[in-house]
Design a protein around this motif. Structure first.
Motif, PDB file in Angstrom:
ATOM      1  N   ARG A 175       0.784  -1.235  -0.121  1.00  0.00           N
ATOM      2  CA  ARG A 175       0.166   0.177   0.095  1.00  0.00           C
ATOM      3  C   ARG A 175       0.917   1.233  -0.014  1.00  0.00           C
ATOM      4  O   ARG A 175       1.943   1.233   0.680  1.00  0.00           O
ATOM      5  CB  ARG A 175      -0.930   0.111   1.302  1.00  0.00           C
ATOM      6  CG  ARG A 175      -1.975  -0.997   1.360  1.00  0.00           C
ATOM      7  CD  ARG A 175      -2.728  -0.921   2.450  1.00  0.00           C
ATOM      8  NE  ARG A 175      -3.826  -2.166   2.645  1.00  0.00           N
ATOM      9  CZ  ARG A 175      -4.863  -2.303   3.478  1.00  0.00           C
ATOM     10  NH1 ARG A 175      -4.910  -1.199   4.300  1.00  0.00           N
ATOM     11  NH2 ARG A 175      -5.504  -3.330   3.678  1.00  0.00           N
ATOM     12  N   GLU A 176       0.450   2.341  -0.547  1.00  0.00           N
ATOM     13  CA  GLU A 176       1.082   3.687  -0.570  1.00  0.00           C
ATOM     14  C   GLU A 176       0.141   4.463   0.553  1.00  0.00           C
ATOM     15  O   GLU A 176      -1.121   4.659   0.123  1.00  0.00           O
ATOM     16  CB  GLU A 176       1.257   3.994  -1.877  1.00  0.00           C
ATOM     17  CG  GLU A 176       2.109   3.498  -2.680  1.00  0.00           C
ATOM     18  CD  GLU A 176       2.260   4.041  -4.257  1.00  0.00           C
ATOM     19  OE1 GLU A 176       1.897   5.186  -4.538  1.00  0.00           O
ATOM     20  OE2 GLU A 176       3.016   3.519  -4.885  1.00  0.00           O
ATOM     21  N   TYR A 177       0.699   5.248   1.303  1.00  0.00           N
ATOM     22  CA  TYR A 177      -0.056   6.153   2.260  1.00  0.00           C
ATOM     23  C   TYR A 177       0.182   7.533   1.887  1.00  0.00           C
ATOM     24  O   TYR A 177       1.400   7.815   1.602  1.00  0.00           O
ATOM     25  CB  TYR A 177       0.427   5.703   3.668  1.00  0.00           C
ATOM     26  CG  TYR A 177       0.227   4.333   3.913  1.00  0.00           C
ATOM     27  CD1 TYR A 177      -0.858   3.714   4.090  1.00  0.00           C
ATOM     28  CD2 TYR A 177       1.585   3.261   4.392  1.00  0.00           C
ATOM     29  CE1 TYR A 177      -1.165   2.398   4.364  1.00  0.00           C
ATOM     30  CE2 TYR A 177       1.062   2.223   4.363  1.00  0.00           C
ATOM     31  CZ  TYR A 177      -0.087   1.517   4.722  1.00  0.00           C
ATOM     32  OH  TYR A 177      -0.305   0.104   5.124  1.00  0.00           O
ATOM     33  N   LYS A 178      -0.803   8.302   1.806  1.00  0.00           N
ATOM     34  CA  LYS A 178      -0.639   9.716   1.710  1.00  0.00           C
ATOM     35  C   LYS A 178      -0.503  10.395   2.962  1.00  0.00           C
ATOM     36  O   LYS A 178      -0.068  11.570   2.970  1.00  0.00           O
ATOM     37  CB  LYS A 178      -2.044  10.237   0.947  1.00  0.00           C
ATOM     38  CG  LYS A 178      -2.460   9.590  -0.379  1.00  0.00           C
ATOM     39  CD  LYS A 178      -3.747  10.205  -0.941  1.00  0.00           C
ATOM     40  CE  LYS A 178      -3.964   9.655  -2.143  1.00  0.00           C
ATOM     41  NZ  LYS A 178      -5.134  10.101  -2.606  1.00  0.00           N
ATOM     42  N   ALA A 179      -0.727   9.740   4.007  1.00  0.00           N
ATOM     43  CA  ALA A 179      -0.659  10.425   5.442  1.00  0.00           C
ATOM     44  C   ALA A 179      -0.232   9.250   6.478  1.00  0.00           C
ATOM     45  O   ALA A 179      -0.502   8.032   6.207  1.00  0.00           O
ATOM     46  CB  ALA A 179      -1.765  11.182   5.891  1.00  0.00           C
ATOM     47  N   ASP A 180       0.657   9.657   7.377  1.00  0.00           N
ATOM     48  CA  ASP A 180       1.055   8.729   8.396  1.00  0.00           C
ATOM     49  C   ASP A 180       0.970   9.280   9.791  1.00  0.00           C
ATOM     50  O   ASP A 180       0.311  10.353  10.060  1.00  0.00           O
ATOM     51  CB  ASP A 180       2.184   8.233   7.992  1.00  0.00           C
ATOM     52  CG  ASP A 180       3.440   9.162   7.986  1.00  0.00           C
ATOM     53  OD1 ASP A 180       3.168  10.297   8.991  1.00  0.00           O
ATOM     54  OD2 ASP A 180       4.576   9.238   7.421  1.00  0.00           O
ATOM     55  N   ILE A 181       1.477   8.587  10.912  1.00  0.00           N
ATOM     56  CA  ILE A 181       1.388   8.957  12.126  1.00  0.00           C
ATOM     57  C   ILE A 181       1.870  10.461  12.528  1.00  0.00           C
ATOM     58  O   ILE A 181       1.425  11.091  13.185  1.00  0.00           O
ATOM     59  CB  ILE A 181       2.084   8.107  13.171  1.00  0.00           C
ATOM     60  CG1 ILE A 181       2.123   8.350  14.605  1.00  0.00           C
ATOM     61  CG2 ILE A 181       3.717   8.073  12.801  1.00  0.00           C
ATOM     62  CD1 ILE A 181       0.464   8.067  15.110  1.00  0.00           C
ATOM     63  N   THR A 182       2.902  10.769  11.844  1.00  0.00           N
ATOM     64  CA  THR A 182       3.528  12.305  11.678  1.00  0.00           C
ATOM     65  C   THR A 182       2.567  13.108  11.686  1.00  0.00           C
ATOM     66  O   THR A 182       2.654  14.384  11.971  1.00  0.00           O
ATOM     67  CB  THR A 182       4.744  12.494  10.997  1.00  0.00           C
ATOM     68  OG1 THR A 182       4.608  12.246   9.700  1.00  0.00           O
ATOM     69  CG2 THR A 182       5.839  11.535  11.716  1.00  0.00           C
ATOM     70  N   ASP A 183       1.892  12.983  10.682  1.00  0.00           N
ATOM     71  CA  ASP A 183       0.539  13.887  10.040  1.00  0.00           C
ATOM     72  C   ASP A 183      -0.515  13.903  11.345  1.00  0.00           C
ATOM     73  O   ASP A 183      -0.949  14.959  11.560  1.00  0.00           O
ATOM     74  CB  ASP A 183      -0.241  13.532   8.753  1.00  0.00           C
ATOM     75  CG  ASP A 183       0.862  13.670   7.631  1.00  0.00           C
ATOM     76  OD1 ASP A 183       0.984  14.626   7.063  1.00  0.00           O
ATOM     77  OD2 ASP A 183       1.148  12.365   7.247  1.00  0.00           O
ATOM     78  N   LEU A 184      -0.706  12.908  11.966  1.00  0.00           N
ATOM     79  CA  LEU A 184      -1.589  13.119  13.336  1.00  0.00           C
ATOM     80  C   LEU A 184      -1.131  13.825  14.248  1.00  0.00           C
ATOM     81  O   LEU A 184      -1.754  14.743  14.837  1.00  0.00           O
ATOM     82  CB  LEU A 184      -1.742  11.332  13.780  1.00  0.00           C
ATOM     83  CG  LEU A 184      -3.062  11.304  14.526  1.00  0.00           C
ATOM     84  CD1 LEU A 184      -4.305  11.665  13.566  1.00  0.00           C
ATOM     85  CD2 LEU A 184      -3.302   9.798  14.946  1.00  0.00           C
ATOM     86  N   ILE A 185       0.219  13.763  14.405  1.00  0.00           N
ATOM     87  CA  ILE A 185       1.155  14.538  15.463  1.00  0.00           C
ATOM     88  C   ILE A 185       0.666  16.075  15.144  1.00  0.00           C
ATOM     89  O   ILE A 185       0.703  17.104  15.805  1.00  0.00           O
ATOM     90  CB  ILE A 185       2.472  14.425  15.497  1.00  0.00           C
ATOM     91  CG1 ILE A 185       2.464  13.191  16.433  1.00  0.00           C
ATOM     92  CG2 ILE A 185       3.210  15.397  16.085  1.00  0.00           C
ATOM     93  CD1 ILE A 185       2.173  13.416  17.918  1.00  0.00           C
ATOM     94  N   TYR A 186       0.855  16.668  13.585  1.00  0.00           N
ATOM     95  CA  TYR A 186       0.797  17.853  13.182  1.00  0.00           C
ATOM     96  C   TYR A 186      -0.719  18.428  13.645  1.00  0.00           C
ATOM     97  O   TYR A 186      -0.850  19.478  13.977  1.00  0.00           O
ATOM     98  CB  TYR A 186       0.883  17.796  11.637  1.00  0.00           C
ATOM     99  CG  TYR A 186       0.569  19.352  10.820  1.00  0.00           C
ATOM    100  CD1 TYR A 186       1.488  20.386  11.245  1.00  0.00           C
ATOM    101  CD2 TYR A 186      -0.561  19.271  10.452  1.00  0.00           C
ATOM    102  CE1 TYR A 186       1.074  21.440  10.622  1.00  0.00           C
ATOM    103  CE2 TYR A 186      -1.121  20.513   9.701  1.00  0.00           C
ATOM    104  CZ  TYR A 186      -0.240  21.691   9.843  1.00  0.00           C
ATOM    105  OH  TYR A 186      -0.630  22.813   9.350  1.00  0.00           O
ATOM    106  N   PHE A 187      -1.743  17.447  13.326  1.00  0.00           N
ATOM    107  CA  PHE A 187      -2.807  18.042  13.415  1.00  0.00           C
ATOM    108  C   PHE A 187      -3.317  18.017  15.173  1.00  0.00           C
ATOM    109  O   PHE A 187      -4.132  18.715  15.640  1.00  0.00           O
ATOM    110  CB  PHE A 187      -3.982  17.092  12.929  1.00  0.00           C
ATOM    111  CG  PHE A 187      -4.013  17.295  11.431  1.00  0.00           C
ATOM    112  CD1 PHE A 187      -4.007  18.336  10.856  1.00  0.00           C
ATOM    113  CD2 PHE A 187      -3.730  15.953  10.737  1.00  0.00           C
ATOM    114  CE1 PHE A 187      -4.018  18.377   9.513  1.00  0.00           C
ATOM    115  CE2 PHE A 187      -3.603  15.906   9.237  1.00  0.00           C
ATOM    116  CZ  PHE A 187      -3.921  17.243   8.679  1.00  0.00           C
ATOM    117  N   THR A 188      -2.461  17.427  15.885  1.00  0.00           N
ATOM    118  CA  THR A 188      -2.702  17.346  17.227  1.00  0.00           C
ATOM    119  C   THR A 188      -2.046  18.868  17.798  1.00  0.00           C
ATOM    120  O   THR A 188      -2.838  19.397  18.552  1.00  0.00           O
ATOM    121  CB  THR A 188      -1.800  16.374  17.878  1.00  0.00           C
ATOM    122  OG1 THR A 188      -2.016  15.050  17.707  1.00  0.00           O
ATOM    123  CG2 THR A 188      -1.559  16.552  19.468  1.00  0.00           C
TER     124      THR A 188
END
Length: 222
Positions: free
Chosen positions: A113-126
């Motif tokens: 799979r190719e991911y457009k977002a990952d855990i670090t994006d979740l931190i950004y939105f935090t």
């Protein structure tokens, strides 16, 4: 006539489900392609929703969220295989979210799979606040045989740049506002605040091996 009816709909956000061609009269509205994987479709819809002005999310009334940690100072113990299996079993009866914090998880190659977002994006939105985190969560989360998971970090440097306080804040938001009542943390020693995260867990699983080198590492860790 159909376009006029769409404009009369009493909703704040209209998204058109398209079969490929878009009517010029509806071009003012965002649209998603109908024939695609369900995960991708949900992700696109949640992205549009997150970009719209929204109120602060309401804390959900649910049982206490259980945080489960999985960590071992010993390598090659099938830790991640165990974590994923545990998550899939729990997901049959619970709302489970699996979060992998390894520096090199290799999910893209393993799962194809190719991911457009990952855990670090979740931190950004935090960092942006709880409303952005929760509304963006649905656009980031993927599903593997019934288990929801956040794609691991693509770049280890991005993972190591996250402060311990930010991990704790992210978990607090997830526990308060998300629908998950079980969160599994697959932990790596490179994560800032490893011991703080482990202390938050109500259960910790530590896969080990029984050879001399593994036992020596385990003794030092303890």
């Amino acid at each position: 006539a159909m376009c006029d009816e769409v404009r009369k709909l009493p909703v704040k956000r209209i998204i058109i489900l398209s079969e490929g061609e878009m009517l010029k009269e509806l071009s003012e509205y965002p649209f998603v392609y109908k024939y695609q994987a369900s995960d991708s479709l949900v992700s696109e819809v949640m992205n549009y929703y997150a970009e719209a002005p929204s109120a602060e999310p309401v804390p959900l009334l649910k049982k206490q969220v259980e945080l489960i940690g999985i960590y071992s100072p010993v390598k090659r113990t099938l830790r991640t295989s165990f974590a994923l299996t545990l998550g899939q079993l729990l997901a049959k009866e619970r709302h489970v979210l699996y979060i992998n914090l390894e520096s090199y998880a290799g999910f893209s190659s393993l799962l194809g799979r190719e991911y457009k977002a990952d855990i670090t994006d979740l931190i950004y939105f935090t960092r942006e606040g709880s409303s952005q985190l929760i509304y963006r969560l649905g656009s980031i989360v993927q599903n593997l045989y019934g288990l929801d998971y956040v794609p691991p970090a693509l770049c280890p440097e991005d993972l190591r740049s996250v402060a311990a306080e930010e991990w704790m804040e992210m978990l607090e938001y997830l526990e308060t506002y998300s629908a998950y009542d079980r969160i599994i943390l697959d932990l790596d020693e490179q994560v800032n605040g490893l011991y703080d995260l482990l202390r938050q867990c109500s259960r910790i699983y530590m896969p080990v091996r029984e050879d001399g080198m593994a036992l020596a590492k385990l003794e030092q860790f303890e």
